[in-house]
Structures are given as structure tokens and as C-alpha cells.
Design an enzyme around this catalytic site. Structure first.
Site, PDB file in Angstrom:
ATOM      1  CB  SER A 207     -32.200 -33.864 104.673  1.00  0.00           C
ATOM      2  OG  SER A 207     -31.903 -35.141 105.180  1.00  0.00           O
ATOM      3  CG  ASN A 208     -30.353 -34.915 109.626  1.00  0.00           C
ATOM      4  OD1 ASN A 208     -29.591 -35.859 109.516  1.00  0.00           O
ATOM      5  ND2 ASN A 208     -31.641 -35.068 109.916  1.00  0.00           N
ATOM      6  N   PRO A 209     -27.138 -33.997 107.971  1.00  0.00           N
ATOM      7  CG  PRO A 209     -25.281 -32.692 108.498  1.00  0.00           C
ATOM      8  CD  PRO A 209     -26.683 -32.955 108.919  1.00  0.00           C
ATOM      9  CB  SER A 210     -27.935 -38.510 109.902  1.00  0.00           C
ATOM     10  OG  SER A 210     -27.888 -39.891 110.176  1.00  0.00           O
ATOM     11  CB  ALA A 274     -30.576 -37.526 112.412  1.00  0.00           C
TER      12      ALA A 274
END
Ligand code: C5P
Length: 400
Positions: A207-210, A274
Site C-alpha cells: 500500500s502507500n501512506p495516503s 493514490a
């Protein structure tokens, strides 16, 4: 919101304590606030508390000549206010307003008010469902008052039911919505927000930090400005704005499916999510156990949702984001052209106050003619407004 003069009426219910938090939020947003307490409200929260929170005297007496700067307190206060909110509103207060009574300072001031009014009822579920109360509420609406419906939740008695006062943030949102011009009325806007999760197995994902803050701000501001909003959101801790049609998704594939479903009926898309560019080629149905040796994962590209939307754009306004760490302007321009976008919002995540999780953003806006607008560091809500200003202008062009 422009700094305004907000009148807060508090009537006597257990939820009156929440009015302190409401006043505090309004002050933090830069407004001048004055409070009118009914006699029974003062049994729950005292005037000194509101005095301290507003830096103004508290108004609780129709017959106190010192409360009137001009002639009469109800006339002065109603003329002073840009807008008013009653939080909480008891059944008694609602009934009195609905029947045009003026038997205390709050009722008299509301009767005299010619500005936007939001009323937030809270009471026991049996009172909330009562026929006569329901009729009074209908009358308020007919008279142009915005009613923020009570929520289902834990009541003062400990029972669970309808009648719980919505939290201060929801009440402030209802007030700001009422105070905002509806320049996006008639438009349906699809907004995506948050990250996606691409599972490797049931307990692990890429995943990503959005956090979804930018997308949720766009959705909230679009609602304030009168748009109908479909929000397709990846996993976040944020509370979706009231009034949005919300679809929660997890993976890029689920987001693509939800976006394609909503695309047909919309006039504009603001694609803030994102979305993962790669997902594991295979998802193990069971947890993958460690063996001590290295593990390799094959990743396959996900669908570029925005690119697919750009290929069948029709009359729609398409806005995408370009989040970069280098060559922001060049990359943003290339993405705009490649995805057939009307506007690309570029931000450099290495800039302080920009990118994931922050409350502010520093962006450039590049339109289809190549013009570039560089915005200073702004709260995400303000960035949302600037994007929506462009959406409003483009949608108006398409209609004419
Ligand atoms: O090409 P890049 O991923 O940087 O493009 C970012 C823009 O494209 C964002 O608006 C994002 O929401 C969208 N996007 C998409 N589908 C993907 C990846 C990104 O719609 N698979």
C-alpha cells in the site's frame, strides 16, 4: 469559510455540553461567535463557560437592558449575525420556533432573524419519533430552516436509538454548507480518495501512506457548493461527509470497477486516490509462511483507471493528480497529455507541507492549454476549492 459572525443558540438538553466544542471549533475557524442560552440550557452548561470560549458576554435574558447595544437584544443579535445555529435544539425549542413564538430571547431572536439558520435537534428517541414533533420539524423546513437530522446512537438514558446530537464537526459542516453559494448545483462529481491495498496473502498487502485527506476535502467542498458527490474511497480513518454516496473499496481492481460503474452518470471526475501501480500477480489464499530463504513476488501493473476514463471522456471534466519526487512540472505535463486530462494537479512530496497525511498541500495546476498556476502552501480544503473553481469553469464551458 470567510470569517463570519455566528450566533449559537443552546437549548436545554444533556447534549448541551457539546455546544462548548462547537463554539471552540467555530472560533478556531476564525469566526466571531455569540451565544444565547435558554433558561434550561443554563442548568446544563453555565454562562461563564461560553463567556470564556467566545470572549463575549452570554445572552440569556430578554429583559436585561445591558444586553442591548442598540434597542432590544433580540433585534440587535439577529441583525448582528451572518448565520445562526441552534445546537442542541430541544423539542420545546423546535415547537416554539415552528409556531412563531417569541417567549424567550432565543425564540424572539430566531423569529427576527433573516439569515441562514441551522437547527440540530436532540432528544429521546420516543420524542424524536413523536407525530407532533415531526410536524413541527416539517414546518421548520418549509420555512427555509436547515434541519440537521439527529443520529442513531447512545442516548442520555443509555438506550440506543434515534435522537443523538451529531458531533460538532457534522453541525459545522451543515452550517457552512448552508452558508456557501451553490455554484456546482446540477453537477455530479465523482471523487476518489485514499490508498489501495494489494494483498499478497490474507494478512499482508502492498500500500502507500495516503490518508485520503485531499480527496475527502474535495468531496466535502463539492457538497458545500451544491454538487452531488459520489465518493469512491480506499481504506482510511476519515469519516465520509454526509450527503455523499460512498463506496468503500480496497484494491485497485475494486476501485476500477466502482469508478467505471459511477462514470456514466457523472459530469466531472477528481481522481485523488493514490492507486497502486502494481499488484502481486498471485494472491495466496492462505498466509505465506517464512522458510528462512528469500522470497520473491511477481508484480503486475494494475489498470490505469484514469487513462481508461480519458479514452471515453465525452463531455466530462477529468482531473488527475501527479505526485512526484523529481521533475514535477515535466511529469505532470506528460501525465495530463497521456491520460487526456483537463487539469492535472501536481505536487512534490518532498516539499514541506505537501503530500501524504498533511493538512496542507503545495500544488501546481496545469490545464489543457498548458498554462500553469503555482499555488502557495494552502490548507487542503482551500486547494480543493481552487480545483473545484476550475471544474466549475470547465463544466460551464462544456454546457454552453
Ligand atoms: O501515473 P500516475 O500513477 O502518477 O498518475 C496519477 C493519477 O492517476 C492520479 O490521479 C491517480 O488517481 C490516477 N491513477 C489511476 N490508476 C492507477 C494509478 C493512478 O487512475 N492505476
Amino acid at each position: 469559510m470567510q470569517p463570519s459572525r455566528i450566533l449559537v443558540g443552546v437549548s436545554g438538553g444533556v447534549a448541551a455540553f457539546k455546544a462548548c466544542l462547537l463554539v471552540r471549533r467555530l472560533r478556531r475557524d476564525g469566526h466571531e461567535v455569540r451565544v444565547i442560552l435558554t433558561r434550561s440550557a443554563a442548568r446544563f452548561v453555565g454562562a461563564p463557560t461560553f463567556h470564556a470560549l467566545t470572549s463575549h458576554r452570554v445572552y440569556d435574558d430578554m429583559w436585561d437592558p445591558s444586553a442591548a447595544e442598540g434597542g432590544e437584544p433580540h433585534v440587535d443579535l439577529s441583525a448582528w449575525a451572518d448565520a445562526a445555529i441552534v445546537y442542541p435544539a430541544t423539542a420545546d425549542l423546535v415547537a416554539r420556533v415552528a409556531s412563531g413564538r417569541s417567549d424567550d430571547l432565543l425564540a424572539a431572536t430566531l423569529l427576527c432573524l433573516e439569515r441562514p439558520l441551522v437547527v440540530c435537534p436532540a432528544m429521546h428517541a420516543r420524542m424524536y419519533r413523536n407525530f407532533f414533533f415531526g410536524e413541527a420539524l416539517k414546518k421548520l423546513r418549509l420555512g427555509g430552516v436547515t434541519v440537521l437530522e439527529a443520529e442513531v446512537g447512545e442516548l442520555a438514558s443509555g438506550e440506543v436509538g434515534e435522537g443523538r446530537l451529531p458531533e460538532p464537526d457534522a453541525a459545522v459542516e451543515a452550517l457552512y454548507t448552508r452558508m456557501t453559494a451553490k455554484d456546482l448545483g446540477g453537477l455530479r462529481i465523482l471523487v476518489t480518495a485514499g490508498p489501495t491495498r494489494e494483498h499478497l496473502d490474507p494478512v499482508r498487502f502492498l500500500s502507500n501512506p495516503s490518508t485520503g485527506k485531499m480527496g475527502y476535502a474535495v468531496a466535502r467542498m463539492a457538497l458545500r457548493r451544491g454538487a452531488r458527490v459520489s465518493l469512491v474511497t480506499g481504506p482510511t480513518d476519515l469519516v465520509p461527509p454526509r450527503g455523499a454516496e460512498v463506496e468503500r473499496v480496497e484494491s485497485a481492481a475494486q476501485m476500477a470497477a466502482a469508478v467505471h460503474r459511477a462514470y456514466e452518470g457523472c459530469d466531472a471526475v477528481v481522481m485523488c486516490a493514490a492507486v497502486a501501480d502494481f499488484a502481486p500477480a498471485e494472491v495466496s489464499p492462505r498466509k505465506v509462511h517464512k522458510t528462512g530463504g528469500p522470497v520473491s513476488v511477481e508484480l503486475r501493473p494494475t489498470e490505469d483507471i484514469l487513462r481508461s476514463l480519458g479514452e471515453r471522456k465525452g463531455h466530462r471534466v477529468l482531473v488527475g493528480f501527479a505526485m512526484e519526487t523529481d521533475d514535477l512540472e515535466g511529469s505532470a505535463r506528460r501525465k495530463r497529455a497521456a491520460k487526456n486530462l483537463d487539469l492535472v494537479v501536481g505536487n512534490d512530496v518532498t516539499t514541506q507541507g505537501a503530500g501524504f497525511g498533511t493538512d496542507t498541500n503545495v500544488v501546481i495546476l496545469i490545464g489543457a492549454t498548458g498554462t500553469i498556476e503555482r499555488l502557495p502552501r494552502l490548507p487542503k480544503e482551500e486547494v480543493a476549492h481552487r480545483i473545484l473553481d476550475r471544474v466549475a469553469a470547465l463544466a460551464a464551458e462544456r454546457r454552453s
